[in-house]
Design a protein around this motif. Structure first.
Motif, PDB file in Angstrom:
ATOM      1  N   LYS A   1     -35.519  34.316 -71.709  1.00 44.75           N
ATOM      2  CA  LYS A   1     -34.203  33.777 -71.632  1.00 44.75           C
ATOM      3  C   LYS A   1     -33.812  35.623 -71.270  1.00 44.75           C
ATOM      4  CE  LYS A   1     -32.860  30.174 -74.785  1.00 44.75           C
ATOM      5  NZ  LYS A   1     -32.095  30.353 -76.109  1.00 44.75           N
TER       6      LYS A   1
ATOM      7  N   LYS B   1     -34.903  35.864 -67.494  1.00 42.43           N
ATOM      8  CA  LYS B   1     -34.320  34.969 -66.648  1.00 42.43           C
ATOM      9  C   LYS B   1     -33.072  35.228 -66.490  1.00 42.43           C
ATOM     10  CE  LYS B   1     -34.958  30.828 -64.491  1.00 42.43           C
ATOM     11  NZ  LYS B   1     -35.898  30.956 -63.861  1.00 42.43           N
TER      12      LYS B   1
ATOM     13  N   THR C   1     -32.569  37.007 -62.482  1.00 43.38           N
ATOM     14  CA  THR C   1     -30.801  36.227 -62.222  1.00 43.38           C
ATOM     15  C   THR C   1     -29.320  36.737 -61.881  1.00 43.38           C
ATOM     16  OG1 THR C   1     -31.518  34.270 -62.901  1.00 43.38           O
ATOM     17  CG2 THR C   1     -29.360  34.389 -62.254  1.00 43.38           C
TER      18      THR C   1
ATOM     19  N   TYR D   1     -39.989  28.555 -68.075  1.00 42.95           N
ATOM     20  CA  TYR D   1     -39.003  29.495 -67.211  1.00 42.95           C
ATOM     21  C   TYR D   1     -38.902  30.298 -66.006  1.00 42.95           C
ATOM     22  CZ  TYR D   1     -37.330  29.625 -72.696  1.00 42.95           C
ATOM     23  OH  TYR D   1     -36.508  29.995 -73.348  1.00 42.95           O
ATOM     24  N   SER D   2     -40.434  29.845 -65.319  1.00 48.14           N
ATOM     25  CA  SER D   2     -41.052  30.809 -64.498  1.00 48.14           C
ATOM     26  C   SER D   2     -40.290  29.367 -63.360  1.00 48.14           C
ATOM     27  CB  SER D   2     -42.770  30.177 -64.218  1.00 48.14           C
ATOM     28  OG  SER D   2     -42.992  30.508 -65.833  1.00 48.14           O
ATOM     29  N   ASP D   3     -40.696  30.791 -62.587  1.00 39.54           N
ATOM     30  CA  ASP D   3     -39.976  30.142 -60.979  1.00 39.54           C
ATOM     31  C   ASP D   3     -41.282  29.273 -60.183  1.00 39.54           C
ATOM     32  OD1 ASP D   3     -37.218  30.701 -60.932  1.00 39.54           O
ATOM     33  OD2 ASP D   3     -37.708  32.277 -60.820  1.00 39.54           O
TER      34      ASP D   3
END
Length: 252
Positions: A176, A179, A183, A202-204
């Motif tokens: 988290k 992330k 962001t 959690y990955s893009d």
């Protein structure tokens, strides 16, 4: 963007990374997954110039890592290795301050101290800042090392197995945090992970390696699929959805 072109590394007759070419997107979280011995950590070490390539090139934000001056590279890219143990007796604040070395060579300015304090707060380490590292739990030490990396204030952050020694609760908290960093701070975060569930959640973007090569890559939703994962890990893997997210369940 991180671009690797025909990158290779061998130890004797064993080819650990075999002509890897890929483009990792700028921004967000990219996870590199795959079975043991797939070449994940070796690739990350070559991207960060911790390890020399036998062949190929890597650029980070347009900067050729093999030709860049060390200080210039350290202001563009930071890395947390697996073997991040310290033999010196340091406090958390001492450790985090090392992240500013590429800028100050140890002579901290007010701006550097602000970066250090911001990283300590970001990792929720204020109450532990004067504690020695050998007085902390494994999870607390890992957070301190991540704070050091964030204090370096680079656009690109590479983390090799950052969930090592962390239980499920603290591993989730670490992901988290990464992330949030991607962001809120605009970082490009690249992780080597063994846990497919954390990678999928959690990955893009995900890169899957096998036998020293890139077996598959793409957005997380496309990669966390039974047929993709089963082929990479050579075992039957079922994928289920929970709260709109994909999680992996292993069958073997």
């Amino acid at each position: 963007m991180i671009v690797a072109s025909n990158v290779s590394k061998s130890y004797g007759a064993a080819c650990v990374v075999d002509g890897v070419s890929l483009q990792l997107p700028k921004g967000g979280i990219t996870s590199i997954i795959g079975p043991n011995g797939a070449g994940k950590s070796t690739l990350l070490s070559m991207v960060s110039r911790l390890m020399a390539m036998d062949a190929g090139t890597v650029t980070v934000g347009g900067l050729d890592v093999s030709k860049a001056a060390s200080d210039e590279l350290a202001r563009r890219l930071s890395i947390l290795r697996q073997d991040n143990h310290m033999t010196a007796r340091l406090t958390v604040r001492d450790l985090v301050s090392f992240g500013r070395y590429p800028y100050t060579k140890g002579r901290l300015t007010l701006d550097d101290k602000e970066h250090i304090e911001r990283a300590i707060r970001y990792l929720d380490l204020a109450a532990l800042s004067e504690r020695f590292l050998d007085e902390l739990s494994g999870g607390q030490r890992q957070r301190a090392f991540v704070a050091m990396v964030l204090a370096q204030d680079t656009d690109y952050v590479l983390l090799d197995e950052p969930l090592n020694s962390l239980d499920m609760k603290h591993a989730s908290a670490m992901m988290k945090l990464m992330k949030r960093a991607a962001t809120e701070l605009g970082k490009t975060v690249v992780l080597v992970l063994h846990d497919i569930n954390f990678a999928g959640w959690y990955s893009d973007y995900i890169v899957a390696m096998k036998d020293g090569r890139v077996a598959a890559q793409g957005p997380a939703a496309e990669m966390i699929q039974p047929q993709v994962l089963s082929e990479i890990y050579e075992m039957e893997i079922a994928v289920h959805e929970l709260a709109g997210q994909r999680i992996s369940v292993y069958y073997g």
